[in-house]
Scaffold this motif. Structure first.
Motif, PDB file in Angstrom:
ATOM      1  N   UNK A  87       0.837  -1.215   0.000  1.00 24.76           N
ATOM      2  CA  UNK A  87       0.000   0.000   0.000  1.00 24.76           C
ATOM      3  C   UNK A  87       0.858   1.246   0.000  1.00 24.76           C
ATOM      4  N   UNK A  88       2.006   1.164   0.715  1.00 22.40           N
ATOM      5  CA  UNK A  88       2.910   2.322   0.722  1.00 22.40           C
ATOM      6  C   UNK A  88       3.462   2.583  -0.666  1.00 22.40           C
ATOM      7  N   UNK A  89       3.789   1.518  -1.412  1.00 27.27           N
ATOM      8  CA  UNK A  89       4.269   1.698  -2.791  1.00 27.27           C
ATOM      9  C   UNK A  89       3.166   2.235  -3.688  1.00 27.27           C
ATOM     10  N   UNK A  90       1.933   1.823  -3.398  1.00 28.59           N
ATOM     11  CA  UNK A  90       0.818   2.308  -4.220  1.00 28.59           C
ATOM     12  C   UNK A  90       0.604   3.804  -4.047  1.00 28.59           C
ATOM     13  N   UNK A  91       1.110   4.384  -2.946  1.00 28.19           N
ATOM     14  CA  UNK A  91       0.958   5.829  -2.719  1.00 28.19           C
ATOM     15  C   UNK A  91       1.987   6.645  -3.485  1.00 28.19           C
ATOM     16  N   UNK A  92       2.788   6.009  -4.353  1.00 24.27           N
ATOM     17  CA  UNK A  92       3.790   6.682  -5.199  1.00 24.27           C
ATOM     18  C   UNK A  92       4.752   7.538  -4.371  1.00 24.27           C
ATOM     19  N   UNK A  93       5.534   6.920  -3.513  1.00 23.66           N
ATOM     20  CA  UNK A  93       6.511   7.684  -2.731  1.00 23.66           C
ATOM     21  C   UNK A  93       7.684   8.092  -3.606  1.00 23.66           C
ATOM     22  N   UNK A  94       8.625   8.799  -3.007  1.00 24.15           N
ATOM     23  CA  UNK A  94       9.816   9.195  -3.756  1.00 24.15           C
ATOM     24  C   UNK A  94      10.601   7.951  -4.158  1.00 24.15           C
ATOM     25  N   UNK A  95      11.480   8.153  -5.134  1.00 26.75           N
ATOM     26  CA  UNK A  95      12.214   7.020  -5.700  1.00 26.75           C
ATOM     27  C   UNK A  95      13.058   6.316  -4.648  1.00 26.75           C
ATOM     28  N   UNK A  96      13.749   7.102  -3.800  1.00 25.06           N
ATOM     29  CA  UNK A  96      14.604   6.488  -2.785  1.00 25.06           C
ATOM     30  C   UNK A  96      13.758   5.715  -1.782  1.00 25.06           C
ATOM     31  N   UNK A  97      12.610   6.287  -1.388  1.00 28.37           N
ATOM     32  CA  UNK A  97      11.727   5.600  -0.451  1.00 28.37           C
ATOM     33  C   UNK A  97      11.158   4.328  -1.067  1.00 28.37           C
ATOM     34  N   UNK A  98      10.755   4.412  -2.348  1.00 21.78           N
ATOM     35  CA  UNK A  98      10.224   3.239  -3.037  1.00 21.78           C
ATOM     36  C   UNK A  98      11.261   2.125  -3.103  1.00 21.78           C
ATOM     37  N   UNK A  99      12.528   2.514  -3.338  1.00 17.70           N
ATOM     38  CA  UNK A  99      13.598   1.510  -3.402  1.00 17.70           C
ATOM     39  C   UNK A  99      13.782   0.838  -2.045  1.00 17.70           C
ATOM     40  N   UNK A 100      13.721   1.646  -0.968  1.00 16.48           N
ATOM     41  CA  UNK A 100      13.874   1.075   0.361  1.00 16.48           C
ATOM     42  C   UNK A 100      12.700   0.152   0.716  1.00 16.48           C
ATOM     43  N   UNK A 101      11.510   0.537   0.276  1.00 17.06           N
ATOM     44  CA  UNK A 101      10.336  -0.309   0.529  1.00 17.06           C
ATOM     45  C   UNK A 101      10.480  -1.637  -0.222  1.00 17.06           C
ATOM     46  N   UNK A 102      10.953  -1.545  -1.475  1.00 21.19           N
ATOM     47  CA  UNK A 102      11.145  -2.761  -2.263  1.00 21.19           C
ATOM     48  C   UNK A 102      12.174  -3.682  -1.606  1.00 21.19           C
ATOM     49  N   UNK A 103      13.264  -3.084  -1.090  1.00 20.15           N
ATOM     50  CA  UNK A 103      14.266  -3.894  -0.390  1.00 20.15           C
ATOM     51  C   UNK A 103      13.672  -4.542   0.859  1.00 20.15           C
ATOM     52  N   UNK A 104      12.822  -3.803   1.569  1.00 20.72           N
ATOM     53  CA  UNK A 104      12.187  -4.358   2.759  1.00 20.72           C
ATOM     54  C   UNK A 104      11.290  -5.539   2.408  1.00 20.72           C
TER      55      UNK A 104
END
Length: 455
Positions: free
Chosen positions: A263-280
């Protein structure tokens, strides 16, 4: 391991009951032989004593005749006794001779080597055999010898020997029959215990409890074995229930966390945040896979040696199917997969676990083989499953611990993963009474799965 009967055949030389019966037969035969030897010696000794008494009595009678009637009367009586005896099988022999050994009366031709002066006795040789004799001095120029044959002793000994042989055979057969019957009953009762340990299911435990009637030590052992197996079954069930509950309690919050990250990725965060979420999310999946592998290892180890739930599996068809599946992906990744699958190789096992065993070995090989490398999957009767590659191989320092949990290579580039793949392979192999080994090779790594060696 090959498909075979679950109850191994009882070999004669390995059965304590068979050896006990054999020893009982040998002891019965030995006792019979010893009794025969003792009886035969008693017969010989008794016969010898009776023969000596008969000779002494006959000789004493002859001495009395000589004392009362003289030499002529003695010679006449000797002739009468010889004439009254049957010509075939004559039992008594006489010789009346002077001091020079010349025959005066009797049927013996010459004087044997017995000293008449001391009334010497002993066996003498006759034309038809032998006899027991005693000599005595009747006067200064007269001596007498009386000898008795014993033709009945050999017949008596043969009859007694026949009785002992017949009785010994009957006694030995009786011991063998009774021993084999008792051994069969004992072996059946012990086999019931062994069957319950080989397949500790409810049916085997029910048979075990039914056979425990507290009659003797084996029934007591049967009851204790039944109670121990039931206890182990309850402990194993509780352990599985605990691990399943633990897995569920850990997997559920992790999956909830993963859903929140989605859901956090669906909120279109910044690129660095999205990368960290993907790693998590990758870390969460890694933890879930590691948890599942640990649970699979624990379950396989807990059921090691347990035959319950195993069924015939066509390992050839399974290996061929997985090989064809991996061949397509190998071609896409620039690798070569060679297959050498022997047909009709059957094992008793769980197909899902055997699938994980083969896929883990193939995944491990493709993981370390560089582009352009070759992986080979071979299956031969036995069964003998081999997965080899021409990659960098396993360093000598890592060969001893490569099958341990969380063991990863010490070389650069080998630290990826949780180090549970080969540990799971070993647990699955042991569950199926197989063992996995790292074969010596000049290039790459070569893993072999084969039946456990007998120790």
């Amino acid at each position: 391991m090959p498909h075979q009967s679950t109850a191994p055949p009882t070999r004669f030389h390995r059965s304590i009951f068979a050896r006990t019966v054999l020893w009982a037969i040998i002891i019965a035969a030995a006792i019979t032989a010893c009794l025969w030897l003792l009886t035969d010696a008693t017969i010989r000794n008794t016969n010898q004593i009776a023969l000596e008494r008969a000779v002494d009595l006959d000789l004493a009678g002859m001495v009395d005749i000589h004392a009362s009637g003289g030499r002529e009367e003695l010679a006449r009586r000797i002739a009468d006794r010889i004439a009254l005896q049957p010509r075939d099988g004559q039992l008594a022999h006489y010789l009346l001779a002077d001091t020079a050994g010349r025959r005066l009366a009797g049927d013996l031709r010459q004087w044997p080597g017995l000293h008449a002066g001391v009334s010497e006795s002993g066996p003498i040789a006759l034309p038809g055999g032998s006899a027991f004799a005693r000599a005595t001095q009747l006067g200064p120029d007269l001596r007498l010898l009386v000898a008795h044959e014993d033709h009945d002793i050999d017949a008596l000994r043969r009859q007694v020997a026949l009785v002992y042989v017949t009785g010994g055979l009957l006694a030995t057969l009786a011991v063998a029959l009774i021993g084999m019957t008792a051994a069969h009953r004992l072996r059946t009762r012990i086999e019931r215990i062994n069957a319950a340990f080989r397949h500790p299911d409810e049916e085997a435990l029910a048979r075990l409890e039914k056979g425990s009637l507290d009659r003797d030590e084996i029934d007591e052992l049967t009851r204790h074995s039944s109670e121990a197996l039931a206890r182990l079954g309850r402990l194993a069930g509780a352990q599985r229930e605990t691990t399943d509950q633990l897995a569920h309690e850990m997997r559920t919050p992790l999956m909830h966390l993963d859903n929140r990250l989605v859901k956090a990725l669906a909120a279109a965060p910044e690129a660095e945040t999205a990368a960290r979420i993907a790693d998590a999310r990758l870390e969460i999946r890694h933890i879930v896979r590691m948890l599942e592998s640990l649970l699979d290892i624990a379950a396989s180890q807990a059921r090691r040696g347990d035959r319950h739930g195993l069924a015939p599996v066509d390992l050839s068809a399974l290996a061929l199917r997985l090989g064809e599946l991996y061949a397509d992906s190998a071609e896409e990744s620039g690798h070569t997969l060679k297959l050498a699958i022997a047909p009709d190789v059957m094992v008793e096992g769980e197909e899902m676990q055997l699938t994980r065993l083969i896929t883990n070995l193939l995944d491990n090989a493709f993981k370390f083989v560089p582009v352009g490398g070759t992986v080979e999957l071979r299956l031969a009767p036995g069964p003998s499953l081999t997965v080899c590659d021409d990659g960098p191989g396993v360093p000598l320092a890592d060969r001893e611990k490569i099958f341990d949990k969380f063991a990863r290579g010490s070389e650069p580039g080998t630290q990826d993963g949780a180090g549970l793949g080969l540990a799971l392979c070993r647990a699955i192999a042991e569950r199926h009474q197989l063992e996995i080994t790292l074969l010596p090779s000049t290039r790459g790594a070569c893993f072999k799965v084969a039946p456990q060696a007998r120790r």
